[in-house]
Design an enzyme around this catalytic site. Structure first.
Site, short mmCIF file in Angstrom:
data_model
loop_
_atom_site.label_atom_id
_atom_site.label_comp_id
_atom_site.label_asym_id
_atom_site.label_seq_id
_atom_site.Cartn_x
_atom_site.Cartn_y
_atom_site.Cartn_z
N GLY A 76 -14.06 8.21 -7.27
CA GLY A 76 -12.74 8.70 -7.67
C GLY A 76 -11.61 8.29 -6.75
O GLY A 76 -10.53 8.88 -6.80
N HIS A 96 -8.24 8.17 3.37
CA HIS A 96 -7.59 9.48 3.50
C HIS A 96 -8.60 10.57 3.21
O HIS A 96 -9.61 10.34 2.53
CB HIS A 96 -6.39 9.59 2.55
CG HIS A 96 -6.73 9.35 1.12
ND1 HIS A 96 -6.89 8.07 0.61
CD2 HIS A 96 -6.98 10.20 0.10
CE1 HIS A 96 -7.20 8.17 -0.68
NE2 HIS A 96 -7.27 9.45 -1.02
N HIS A 143 -8.81 14.65 1.80
CA HIS A 143 -8.11 15.75 1.12
C HIS A 143 -8.50 17.05 1.82
O HIS A 143 -9.70 17.36 1.90
CB HIS A 143 -8.55 15.84 -0.33
CG HIS A 143 -8.29 14.61 -1.16
ND1 HIS A 143 -7.34 14.56 -2.14
CD2 HIS A 143 -8.88 13.38 -1.15
CE1 HIS A 143 -7.35 13.36 -2.72
NE2 HIS A 143 -8.28 12.63 -2.13
N ASP A 154 -0.21 16.54 -1.19
CA ASP A 154 -0.55 15.68 -2.33
C ASP A 154 0.48 15.91 -3.43
O ASP A 154 0.89 17.04 -3.71
CB ASP A 154 -1.96 16.02 -2.83
CG ASP A 154 -2.51 14.95 -3.76
OD1 ASP A 154 -3.50 14.29 -3.38
OD2 ASP A 154 -1.96 14.76 -4.86
N CYS A 172 0.85 -1.20 0.00
CA CYS A 172 0.00 0.00 0.00
C CYS A 172 0.89 1.25 0.00
O CYS A 172 1.76 1.39 0.87
CB CYS A 172 -0.93 -0.02 1.22
SG CYS A 172 -1.77 1.53 1.52
P1 5GP Z 1 -7.87 9.56 -4.13
O1 5GP Z 1 -7.99 9.74 -5.61
O2 5GP Z 1 -7.66 8.10 -3.75
O3 5GP Z 1 -8.96 10.21 -3.36
O4 5GP Z 1 -6.58 10.35 -3.72
C1 5GP Z 1 -5.30 9.84 -3.84
C2 5GP Z 1 -4.37 11.02 -3.89
O5 5GP Z 1 -3.06 10.56 -3.59
C3 5GP Z 1 -4.30 11.70 -5.25
O6 5GP Z 1 -4.71 13.06 -5.12
C4 5GP Z 1 -2.84 11.56 -5.66
O7 5GP Z 1 -2.34 12.71 -6.29
C5 5GP Z 1 -2.15 11.28 -4.33
N1 5GP Z 1 -0.96 10.46 -4.42
C6 5GP Z 1 -0.84 9.27 -5.08
N2 5GP Z 1 0.39 8.75 -4.90
C7 5GP Z 1 1.06 9.63 -4.11
C8 5GP Z 1 2.37 9.66 -3.57
O8 5GP Z 1 3.20 8.75 -3.79
N3 5GP Z 1 2.71 10.72 -2.80
C9 5GP Z 1 1.84 11.73 -2.54
N4 5GP Z 1 2.29 12.73 -1.77
N5 5GP Z 1 0.58 11.74 -3.03
C10 5GP Z 1 0.20 10.71 -3.80
ZN ZN Z 2 -2.29 1.31 3.68
#
Ligand code: 5GP
Ligand code: ZN
Length: 116
Positions: free
Chosen positions: A95, A102, A104, A30, A4
């Site tokens: 999304g 997590h 945002h 992010d 993960c």
């Molecule tokens: P989700 O789309 O699952 O709500 O949000 C995942 C977020 O994680 C995305 O906004 C993406 O830019 C961010 N993200 C994915 N991989 C990484 C990473 O390796 N480092 C950081 N800092 N953010 C990440």
């Molecule tokens: Zn995890």
């Protein structure tokens, strides 16, 4: 969880720009920000999404740790006074791309009426 991404960030195996940390939460910028402030608030314990969380025996403690962290993250990111938006994506149509719960925290400019 061995593979993960966010567990790896929590363990320090993948670098991140840390904004806030306590014993239960890591918050970091992010990698692909949608606004001047875009911080991910991540419970250290691996739970895949908010649906799974609702069944988790520690759901109350986990959500409490998120709620406790929000003002600290907002202060650290400089948006405690100006305001921000807190978003959780769940599932494919919601999304969600990283299957580790997590939130945002987005701000640093006047946001649109609904999403970003
Ligand atoms: P989700 O789309 O699952 O709500 O949000 C995942 C977020 O994680 C995305 O906004 C993406 O830019 C961010 N993200 C994915 N991989 C990484 C990473 O390796 N480092 C950081 N800092 N953010 C990440
Ligand atoms: Zn995890």
């Amino acid at each position: 969880m061995d593979d993960c991404i966010f567990c790896k960030i929590v363990r320090g195996e993948i670098p991140s720009a840390k904004v806030y940390e306590d014993q239960d939460i890591l918050a970091f910028n992010d990698i692909n920000p949608v606004a001047p402030v875009h911080v991910l608030i991540v419970p250290k314990k691996h739970v895949s999404d908010i649906m799974t969380l609702s069944e988790h025996e520690q759901r109350a403690q986990i959500m409490e740790s998120v709620i406790r962290a929000v003002p600290a993250v907002a202060k650290a990111a400089g948006v405690a006074e100006t305001g921000f938006r807190l978003i959780n994506n769940c599932g494919e149509e919601g999304g969600q791309t990283v299957m580790h719960l997590h939130f945002h925290l987005i701000g640093g400019r006047k946001l649109g009426e609904k999403l970003i």
